[in-house]
Design a protein around this motif. Structure first.
Motif, short mmCIF file in Angstrom:
data_model
loop_
_atom_site.label_atom_id
_atom_site.label_comp_id
_atom_site.label_asym_id
_atom_site.label_seq_id
_atom_site.Cartn_x
_atom_site.Cartn_y
_atom_site.Cartn_z
N MET A 1 0.85 -1.17 0.00
CA MET A 1 0.00 0.00 0.00
C MET A 1 0.90 1.24 0.00
O MET A 1 1.85 1.33 0.77
CB MET A 1 -0.89 -0.03 1.25
CG MET A 1 -1.82 1.14 1.35
SD MET A 1 -2.92 1.13 2.80
CE MET A 1 -3.69 -0.45 2.72
N ASN A 2 0.58 2.20 -0.86
CA ASN A 2 1.40 3.41 -0.89
C ASN A 2 0.95 4.40 0.19
O ASN A 2 -0.07 4.22 0.86
CB ASN A 2 1.40 4.04 -2.28
CG ASN A 2 0.06 4.63 -2.68
OD1 ASN A 2 -0.70 5.09 -1.84
ND2 ASN A 2 -0.23 4.62 -3.96
N THR A 3 1.72 5.43 0.38
CA THR A 3 1.47 6.41 1.44
C THR A 3 0.11 7.06 1.30
O THR A 3 -0.62 7.24 2.29
CB THR A 3 2.57 7.49 1.42
OG1 THR A 3 3.84 6.85 1.52
CG2 THR A 3 2.41 8.46 2.56
N GLU A 4 -0.26 7.43 0.08
CA GLU A 4 -1.55 8.10 -0.14
C GLU A 4 -2.70 7.19 0.26
O GLU A 4 -3.64 7.61 0.94
CB GLU A 4 -1.67 8.51 -1.60
CG GLU A 4 -2.92 9.29 -1.91
CD GLU A 4 -2.99 9.74 -3.36
OE1 GLU A 4 -4.06 10.24 -3.74
OE2 GLU A 4 -2.00 9.60 -4.08
N LEU A 8 -5.33 7.82 3.36
CA LEU A 8 -6.76 7.87 3.10
C LEU A 8 -7.52 6.84 3.94
O LEU A 8 -8.58 7.14 4.51
CB LEU A 8 -7.03 7.65 1.61
CG LEU A 8 -8.47 7.78 1.15
CD1 LEU A 8 -9.05 9.14 1.54
CD2 LEU A 8 -8.55 7.58 -0.35
N GLU A 9 -6.97 5.65 4.05
CA GLU A 9 -7.62 4.60 4.85
C GLU A 9 -7.70 5.01 6.33
O GLU A 9 -8.75 4.86 6.97
CB GLU A 9 -6.84 3.29 4.72
CG GLU A 9 -7.49 2.12 5.42
CD GLU A 9 -6.72 0.84 5.20
OE1 GLU A 9 -6.41 0.17 6.21
OE2 GLU A 9 -6.44 0.51 4.03
N LYS A 10 -6.62 5.55 6.86
CA LYS A 10 -6.62 5.98 8.25
C LYS A 10 -7.56 7.16 8.46
O LYS A 10 -8.24 7.25 9.49
CB LYS A 10 -5.19 6.34 8.69
CG LYS A 10 -4.32 5.12 8.82
CD LYS A 10 -2.91 5.48 9.19
CE LYS A 10 -2.07 4.20 9.27
NZ LYS A 10 -0.68 4.46 9.63
N GLN A 19 -11.60 14.23 11.22
CA GLN A 19 -11.33 14.39 9.79
C GLN A 19 -11.20 15.87 9.45
O GLN A 19 -10.31 16.27 8.70
CB GLN A 19 -12.44 13.76 8.95
CG GLN A 19 -12.46 12.26 8.97
CD GLN A 19 -13.60 11.67 8.16
OE1 GLN A 19 -14.42 12.38 7.59
NE2 GLN A 19 -13.65 10.35 8.09
N GLN A 20 -12.07 16.68 10.03
CA GLN A 20 -12.02 18.13 9.80
C GLN A 20 -10.71 18.71 10.31
O GLN A 20 -10.11 19.55 9.67
CB GLN A 20 -13.21 18.81 10.48
CG GLN A 20 -13.30 20.28 10.20
CD GLN A 20 -13.54 20.60 8.73
OE1 GLN A 20 -14.19 19.85 8.02
NE2 GLN A 20 -13.00 21.70 8.27
N GLU A 21 -10.25 18.24 11.47
CA GLU A 21 -8.98 18.71 12.01
C GLU A 21 -7.82 18.37 11.07
O GLU A 21 -6.92 19.18 10.87
CB GLU A 21 -8.71 18.10 13.38
CG GLU A 21 -9.52 18.70 14.50
CD GLU A 21 -9.16 18.09 15.84
OE1 GLU A 21 -7.97 17.84 16.09
OE2 GLU A 21 -10.08 17.87 16.64
N VAL A 22 -7.86 17.17 10.52
CA VAL A 22 -6.81 16.75 9.58
C VAL A 22 -6.83 17.65 8.35
O VAL A 22 -5.78 18.12 7.89
CB VAL A 22 -6.96 15.27 9.19
CG1 VAL A 22 -6.02 14.90 8.05
CG2 VAL A 22 -6.73 14.36 10.39
#
Length: 80
Positions: A1-4, A8-10, A19-22
């Protein structure tokens, strides 16, 4: 699995507020790489981010125009 894909999964596993904070953090990183910002511009972005983090929705263009009219105490024709 690549970084992107990993990121996205995390991110999808986080609650909506996290999610908004990220997203805000990534936005702040993008802002840092932009060309020179004035001190006022930086301060305004900080204020905007605090408003978003608080959960208060930002005003759209029409709401801003209505707010201006109400604060000025008269009806004005705002052409944009």
């Amino acid at each position: 699995m690549n970084t992107e894909q990993d990121l996205l999964e995390k991110w999808r596993e986080l609650p909506l507020d996290k999610q908004q904070e990220v997203l805000q953090f990534v936005e702040s990183l993008n802002e840092q790489k932009q060309s020179k910002q004035t001190e006022l511009g930086q301060r305004l972005r900080q204020i905007r981010n605090k408003i978003i983090a608080s959960g208060v929705p930002l005003l759209n263009r029409e709401e801003i125009e209505k707010e201006l009219v109400s604060r000025r105490g008269s009806l004005q024709n705002i052409d944009k």
